[in-house]
Design an enzyme around this catalytic site. Sequence first.
Site, PDB file in Angstrom:
ATOM      1  CG  ASP A  59      -2.061   1.018   1.100  1.00 49.65           C
ATOM      2  OD1 ASP A  59      -1.776   2.241   1.097  1.00 49.65           O
ATOM      3  OD2 ASP A  59      -3.224   0.598   0.991  1.00 49.65           O
ATOM      4  NE  ARG A  70     -13.270   3.689   4.078  1.00 56.10           N
ATOM      5  CZ  ARG A  70     -12.818   4.925   4.292  1.00 56.10           C
ATOM      6  NH1 ARG A  70     -13.235   5.606   5.329  1.00 56.10           N
ATOM      7  NH2 ARG A  70     -11.945   5.473   3.470  1.00 56.10           N
ATOM      8  CE  LYS A  83      -4.726   4.150   4.412  1.00 58.11           C
ATOM      9  NZ  LYS A  83      -5.837   3.979   3.456  1.00 58.11           N
ATOM     10  CG  ASP A 127      -9.631   2.691  -4.110  1.00 56.33           C
ATOM     11  OD1 ASP A 127      -8.555   2.637  -4.737  1.00 56.33           O
ATOM     12  OD2 ASP A 127      -9.901   3.611  -3.303  1.00 56.33           O
ATOM     13  CB  CYS A 170      -9.468 -14.073 -15.453  1.00 60.89           C
ATOM     14  SG  CYS A 170      -9.552 -13.011 -16.918  1.00 60.89           S
ATOM     15  CB  CYS A 173     -14.078 -13.346 -17.943  1.00 56.93           C
ATOM     16  SG  CYS A 173     -12.814 -14.437 -18.622  1.00 56.93           S
ATOM     17  CB  CYS A 186     -15.400   4.915  -0.538  1.00 56.84           C
ATOM     18  SG  CYS A 186     -13.714   4.782   0.087  1.00 56.84           S
ATOM     19  CB  CYS A 249     -11.118 -13.200 -21.697  1.00 62.83           C
ATOM     20  SG  CYS A 249     -10.225 -12.354 -20.370  1.00 62.83           S
TER      21      CYS A 249
END
Length: 258
Positions: A59, A70, A83, A127, A170, A173, A186, A249
């Site tokens: 990260d 959260r 983090k 994300d 996968c 797909c 978010c 794919c």
Amino acid sequence: MNDEQQLRYSRHLLLNEWSEDAQERLLSAHALVIGAGGLGAPALMYLAGAGVGRITVIDPDTVDLTNLQRQIVHTTARVGEPKVLSVLEQLGQVNPEVEVTPVFAAADPALLAEWVPQADVVLDCTDRFEIRQQINQACRAAGKPLVSASAVRFDGQISVFDPRVPEAPCYACLFPPDQPPPETRCATLGIFAPVVGMMGVVQAGEAIKLLVQDAGAWPDHQGLAGRLLMLDGRTWRWTELRARREPRCPVCGPFHSS
């Protein structure tokens, strides 16, 4: 296992579907968690608590006050810290036996090519659409199972993409790389904290089952490969969709470029 481990993991060992061999397999396993935010935070806590022996977490961000609504692996005292170092400290308190490797960097193809082949299971807790595609490609190339989830507002979804299952799709797909969705982070749309927490917990559960299934645990286990679960946090209703491999794919189809 020693006596202390027998006690620590006793509630798993009491399960009829569990065994010492299953726990030993977990203790020697390596999970790669990409993202230490809303999804990664609960997933990391449960992986460590269950006794996954090695956890690598990638990260590039630092703990922000807005995360604490959260991201339960972090604390107010660690605001401003990377983090991954916050994770290292917290997981050491949860289970000091677990070897945690923090990678304070943004995942990119080069970093994924280094770490994905070393892992037994990969958890996509990111994300961003682009990095999700890169993680999927790296897992397909290395033949590693991928547990992928997402959540925004009151909605969550999760699936497993396992290259070891010939008929399983996968990530590309289901979500073609050339069809990126509208921005749904978010940070701009909001997130109901328990929804993202639930998705992260289910990710940990699927990862644990994948790690121990070869040791005889859950002989009747039905994994999420080929299944997409979607949660509506407004009503707590789950919807399941069957997912098939896409012959055209660009990642796992017969004509994809390596």
